[in-house]
Design an enzyme around this catalytic site. Structure first.
Site, PDB file in Angstrom:
ATOM      1  N   GLY A 212      48.675  41.518  29.696  1.00 12.59           N
ATOM      2  CA  GLY A 212      48.955  40.725  31.057  1.00 12.59           C
ATOM      3  C   GLY A 212      48.265  41.496  32.412  1.00 12.59           C
ATOM      4  CG  HIS A 213      48.605  39.966  36.205  1.00 10.22           C
ATOM      5  ND1 HIS A 213      49.203  40.705  37.051  1.00 10.22           N
ATOM      6  CD2 HIS A 213      49.420  38.763  36.189  1.00 10.22           C
ATOM      7  CE1 HIS A 213      50.425  40.174  37.496  1.00 10.22           C
ATOM      8  NE2 HIS A 213      50.443  39.095  37.016  1.00 10.22           N
ATOM      9  CG  ASN A 214      46.979  44.132  38.468  1.00 10.86           C
ATOM     10  OD1 ASN A 214      47.189  42.683  38.610  1.00 10.86           O
ATOM     11  ND2 ASN A 214      46.469  44.851  39.106  1.00 10.86           N
TER      12      ASN A 214
ATOM     13  CB  SER B  33      52.168  45.418  36.888  1.00 14.27           C
ATOM     14  OG  SER B  33      51.660  44.571  38.035  1.00 14.27           O
TER      15      SER B  33
END
Length: 316
Positions: free
Chosen positions: A229-231, A249
């Site tokens: 996933g993002h970050n 994250s």
């Protein structure tokens, strides 16, 4: 754009000195030329130390703003951030950028596409139907197999291998929902950074960051059909087995092993040298290094094995 323009887009009052804003960022990372936002009261502790020029915020939290920070008071700060994110999204392709640069000794299939502004290092192989987006960088000696997509602004290091049908830098799963249940896209304006000596299997998705970067650190090995996933940050020499997933994250320490179909929740920190057996579900931070876990709810692997034995005996 000017701060006054942002206030107009968000339909909020503005009576401060105007200045130019270059982007949106988190409270901790925003500079004096960026806007930030507060979407949850748990982040109030970070407001006072933020260097943001302005903060999108609810009326109830304005009292916590630093003296020189401009309040952009709205009813739903998360939704307003989503609306604003579109205005700072770069173009998907940019014809004004110079033609792609290909390093010495590299072989790029005539059926591959390198967008303007992309750069390929020396002795790389870019196979048919792969795409490298604007401002993306491929390091020396890297192999990109057919049908790989590298979205704009992403960075892939040296000596990497990316297998077929993998997407690097696709948008993270982000949206804000209004009171009527309608969804507004949060534009993912960060990128993905893959360090040296990383191998990524086929049909893997590595999402770009909302702000900043999603990191795949040096020496990581990722099997087929993995979602990141993002970050997220995947620590050095970690191993992610097929169908595992890491929610947005979350940070994995060095040499973390995730078995098949194991997964983490978002915003977690996983200690180095942690191992998760197949189908493990990680919902809390792992603070102690070197332990092995299994099951859902997650537990020590030896305890999980004993539990399975007891359940089996009950069924006899």
């Amino acid at each position: 754009m000017l701060l006054s323009e942002i206030a107009s887009i968000l339909k909020t009052e503005f009576d401060s000195s105007d200045l130019e804003i270059i982007g949106i960022n988190t409270l901790k990372k925003a500079s004096s030329s960026e806007v930030s936002f507060v979407s949850n009261s748990k982040y109030v502790k970070d407001i006072g130390d933020s260097k943001a020029a302005a903060i999108i915020i609810s009326a109830a939290l304005v009292q916590h703003l630093p003296k020189d920070c401009v309040p952009l008071v709205v009813e739903n700060s998360y939704l307003s951030m989503a609306v604003l994110s579109k205005y700072f999204a770069p173009p998907v392709e940019d014809d004004s950028l110079p033609e792609a640069v290909i390093g010495e000794g590299s072989k790029v299939s005539p059926k591959a596409e390198l967008a303007n502004g992309s750069r390929v290092g020396a002795n790389c192989v870019i196979m048919a139907h792969s795409y490298v987006g604007a401002e993306s960088v491929i390091g020396d000696n890297t192999i990109v197999y057919p049908n790989v997509t590298v979205y704009r602004d992403c960075v892939i290091g040296k000596d990497c291998i990316i297998h077929s049908n993998t997407a690097i830098g696709s948008d993270g799963f982000g949206f804000a929902t209004n009171a009527r249940g309608e969804h507004t896209k949060i534009y993912q304006n960060g990128n993905v950074v893959i360090e040296d000596d990383v191998e990524i299997g086929s049909n893997v998705s590595v999402d770009r960051a909302v702000f900043g970067s999603t990191f795949i650190k040096k020496g990581v090995r990722i099997d087929n059909l993995v979602q990141i996933g993002h970050n997220c940050e995947i620590g050095e020499y970690s191993v992610l087995v097929a169908q595992s997933g890491v929610a947005g994250s979350t940070t994995l320490g060095r040499n973390v092993v995730m078995g098949g179909q194991s997964a983490t929740a978002g915003h977690l920190t996983i200690a180095p040298f942690s191992t998760f057996a197949a189908r493990s579900g990680v919902t809390n931070n792992i603070k102690e290094s070197g332990k092995t876990f299994a099951g859902f709810p997650l537990m020590d692997h030896k305890q999980w094995l004993k539990l399975q034995v007891k359940i089996a005996r009950l069924l006899k």
